[in-house]
Design a protein around this motif. Structure first.
Motif, PDB file in Angstrom:
ATOM      1  N   SER A  54       0.823  -1.213   0.000  1.00  0.00           N
ATOM      2  CA  SER A  54       0.000   0.000   0.000  1.00  0.00           C
ATOM      3  C   SER A  54       0.855   1.260   0.000  1.00  0.00           C
ATOM      4  O   SER A  54       0.434   2.302  -0.489  1.00  0.00           O
ATOM      5  CB  SER A  54      -0.963   0.008   1.188  1.00  0.00           C
ATOM      6  N   LEU A  57       2.130   1.917  -3.909  1.00  0.00           N
ATOM      7  CA  LEU A  57       1.196   2.273  -4.965  1.00  0.00           C
ATOM      8  C   LEU A  57       0.825   3.756  -4.880  1.00  0.00           C
ATOM      9  O   LEU A  57       0.418   4.239  -3.837  1.00  0.00           O
ATOM     10  CB  LEU A  57      -0.072   1.428  -4.865  1.00  0.00           C
ATOM     11  N   PRO A  59      -1.592   6.917  -5.353  1.00  0.00           N
ATOM     12  CA  PRO A  59      -3.048   6.995  -5.316  1.00  0.00           C
ATOM     13  C   PRO A  59      -3.614   7.136  -6.732  1.00  0.00           C
ATOM     14  O   PRO A  59      -3.035   7.840  -7.570  1.00  0.00           O
ATOM     15  CB  PRO A  59      -3.330   8.230  -4.475  1.00  0.00           C
ATOM     16  N   GLU A  60      -4.707   6.439  -7.002  1.00  0.00           N
ATOM     17  CA  GLU A  60      -5.334   6.533  -8.324  1.00  0.00           C
ATOM     18  C   GLU A  60      -6.135   7.817  -8.421  1.00  0.00           C
ATOM     19  O   GLU A  60      -6.784   8.231  -7.472  1.00  0.00           O
ATOM     20  CB  GLU A  60      -6.256   5.344  -8.545  1.00  0.00           C
ATOM     21  N   ARG A  61      -6.077   8.401  -9.606  1.00  0.00           N
ATOM     22  CA  ARG A  61      -6.899   9.584  -9.835  1.00  0.00           C
ATOM     23  C   ARG A  61      -8.327   9.148 -10.119  1.00  0.00           C
ATOM     24  O   ARG A  61      -8.560   8.141 -10.754  1.00  0.00           O
ATOM     25  CB  ARG A  61      -6.353  10.375 -11.022  1.00  0.00           C
ATOM     26  N   HIS A  62      -9.254   9.891  -9.647  1.00  0.00           N
ATOM     27  CA  HIS A  62     -10.667   9.598  -9.878  1.00  0.00           C
ATOM     28  C   HIS A  62     -10.950   9.764 -11.364  1.00  0.00           C
ATOM     29  O   HIS A  62     -10.521  10.747 -11.976  1.00  0.00           O
ATOM     30  CB  HIS A  62     -11.538  10.538  -9.046  1.00  0.00           C
ATOM     31  N   PRO A  63     -11.683   8.821 -11.975  1.00  0.00           N
ATOM     32  CA  PRO A  63     -11.951   8.906 -13.426  1.00  0.00           C
ATOM     33  C   PRO A  63     -12.662  10.193 -13.840  1.00  0.00           C
ATOM     34  O   PRO A  63     -12.479  10.681 -14.943  1.00  0.00           O
ATOM     35  CB  PRO A  63     -12.837   7.691 -13.706  1.00  0.00           C
ATOM     36  N   LEU A  66     -10.117  13.127 -14.711  1.00  0.00           N
ATOM     37  CA  LEU A  66      -9.147  13.008 -15.807  1.00  0.00           C
ATOM     38  C   LEU A  66      -9.429  13.961 -16.926  1.00  0.00           C
ATOM     39  O   LEU A  66     -10.424  14.437 -17.187  1.00  0.00           O
ATOM     40  CB  LEU A  66      -9.132  11.573 -16.349  1.00  0.00           C
TER      41      LEU A  66
END
Length: 66
Positions: A54, A57, A59-63, A66
């Motif tokens: 954890s 990785l 953090p993923e961007r919120h779709p 984008l």
């Protein structure tokens, strides 16, 4: 296995465990543990691996952003 109280487990060792978790199946990397001690050790290793993963990785961007 030595318990947190400092005493040794006296249950029959019927599980084969990797001392260092990897693909080294040589006898020097294996130890016999009872079911309960093997479960505790496996849970600790799993928690440590999840924490390490954890942190690596990003953090993923919120779709929707984008």
């Amino acid at each position: 296995m030595v318990k947190s109280t400092g005493s040794r487990c006296l249950a029959p060792a019927n599980q084969c465990d990797h001392i260092v978790p990897n693909n080294d199946h040589s006898p020097r990397n294996l130890q016999a543990l009872c079911v309960a001690c093997h479960k505790v050790k496996t849970q600790k290793e799993s928690l440590a691996a999840r924490r390490l993963k954890s942190r690596r990785l990003p953090p993923e961007r919120h779709p929707g952003l984008l």
